[in-house]
Design a protein around this motif. Structure first.
Motif, mmCIF file in Angstrom:
data_model
loop_
_atom_site.group_PDB
_atom_site.id
_atom_site.type_symbol
_atom_site.label_atom_id
_atom_site.label_comp_id
_atom_site.label_asym_id
_atom_site.label_seq_id
_atom_site.Cartn_x
_atom_site.Cartn_y
_atom_site.Cartn_z
ATOM 1 N N GLN A 180 19.865 58.833 76.210
ATOM 2 C CA GLN A 180 18.774 59.367 75.409
ATOM 3 C C GLN A 180 19.087 59.160 73.930
ATOM 4 O O GLN A 180 20.179 59.474 73.485
ATOM 5 C CB GLN A 180 18.582 60.862 75.674
ATOM 6 N N VAL A 181 18.096 58.639 73.199
ATOM 7 C CA VAL A 181 18.254 58.393 71.772
ATOM 8 C C VAL A 181 17.142 59.131 71.041
ATOM 9 O O VAL A 181 15.968 59.025 71.421
ATOM 10 C CB VAL A 181 18.172 56.881 71.463
ATOM 11 N N ASP A 182 17.509 59.868 70.013
ATOM 12 C CA ASP A 182 16.520 60.584 69.212
ATOM 13 C C ASP A 182 15.592 59.577 68.541
ATOM 14 O O ASP A 182 16.038 58.659 67.856
ATOM 15 C CB ASP A 182 17.236 61.439 68.162
ATOM 16 N N ALA A 183 14.282 59.736 68.745
ATOM 17 C CA ALA A 183 13.300 58.814 68.166
ATOM 18 C C ALA A 183 12.442 59.507 67.110
ATOM 19 O O ALA A 183 11.329 59.091 66.837
ATOM 20 C CB ALA A 183 12.431 58.222 69.271
ATOM 21 N N GLY A 184 12.945 60.599 66.529
ATOM 22 C CA GLY A 184 12.220 61.290 65.462
ATOM 23 C C GLY A 184 11.190 62.275 65.975
ATOM 24 O O GLY A 184 11.056 62.495 67.174
ATOM 25 N N THR A 185 10.483 62.865 65.042
ATOM 26 C CA THR A 185 9.471 63.851 65.409
ATOM 27 C C THR A 185 8.078 63.306 65.109
ATOM 28 O O THR A 185 7.911 62.331 64.390
ATOM 29 C CB THR A 185 9.663 65.174 64.643
ATOM 30 N N GLU A 186 7.101 63.970 65.681
ATOM 31 C CA GLU A 186 5.704 63.580 65.515
ATOM 32 C C GLU A 186 4.871 64.851 65.416
ATOM 33 O O GLU A 186 5.048 65.772 66.206
ATOM 34 C CB GLU A 186 5.297 62.753 66.735
ATOM 35 N N GLU A 187 3.996 64.913 64.423
ATOM 36 C CA GLU A 187 3.104 66.062 64.245
ATOM 37 C C GLU A 187 1.737 65.703 64.817
ATOM 38 O O GLU A 187 1.188 64.644 64.503
ATOM 39 C CB GLU A 187 2.951 66.391 62.760
ATOM 40 N N VAL A 188 1.192 66.576 65.647
ATOM 41 C CA VAL A 188 -0.135 66.369 66.220
ATOM 42 C C VAL A 188 -0.999 67.571 65.858
ATOM 43 O O VAL A 188 -0.613 68.717 66.097
ATOM 44 C CB VAL A 188 -0.065 66.199 67.752
ATOM 45 N N VAL A 189 -2.159 67.304 65.255
ATOM 46 C CA VAL A 189 -3.111 68.354 64.894
ATOM 47 C C VAL A 189 -4.352 68.139 65.748
ATOM 48 O O VAL A 189 -4.929 67.053 65.758
ATOM 49 C CB VAL A 189 -3.460 68.307 63.399
#
Length: 103
Positions: free
Chosen positions: A43-52
């Motif tokens: 598993q590799v961290d692929a960052g975060t994503e904001e969803v509104v």
């Protein structure tokens, strides 16, 4: 394969929206999953994503209607920018200053 893990949910603007409308902000932690030797995976961290997401509740049970979803890969914009984005498409704000212009 990228796996999205929900890390936080909060309601935004709840006191500024017309009755029945909700703006929901969700933060997802993206994880890249790659098979390794045998039965193991990496598993590799692929960052975060904001969803509104903008939803409307007409008052019936199990009847939420999703009006639109906005995804931000580089972090969520300021509240003022987000209000402008939403108000350009939907007349959901109580304050007329943020309401979309009718043509």
């Amino acid at each position: 394969m990228i796996v999205h893990e929900l890390t936080d949910i909060e309601h935004l603007f709840t006191e500024q929206l017309q009755e029945g409308y909700y703006v929901i902000r969700e933060t997802y932690q993206n994880v890249l999953v790659e098979p390794e030797d045998g039965d193991t995976i990496r598993q590799v961290d692929a960052g975060t994503e904001e969803v509104v997401t903008i939803v409307f509740d007409p008052g019936d049970e199990y009847s939420l209607i999703c009006l639109d979803t906005y995804t931000f890969a580089d972090g969520i914009p300021s509240l003022a920018e987000l209000k402008e984005t939403i108000a350009a498409e939907y007349d959901v704000f109580v304050n007329d200053r943020w309401a979309a212009v009718s043509l």
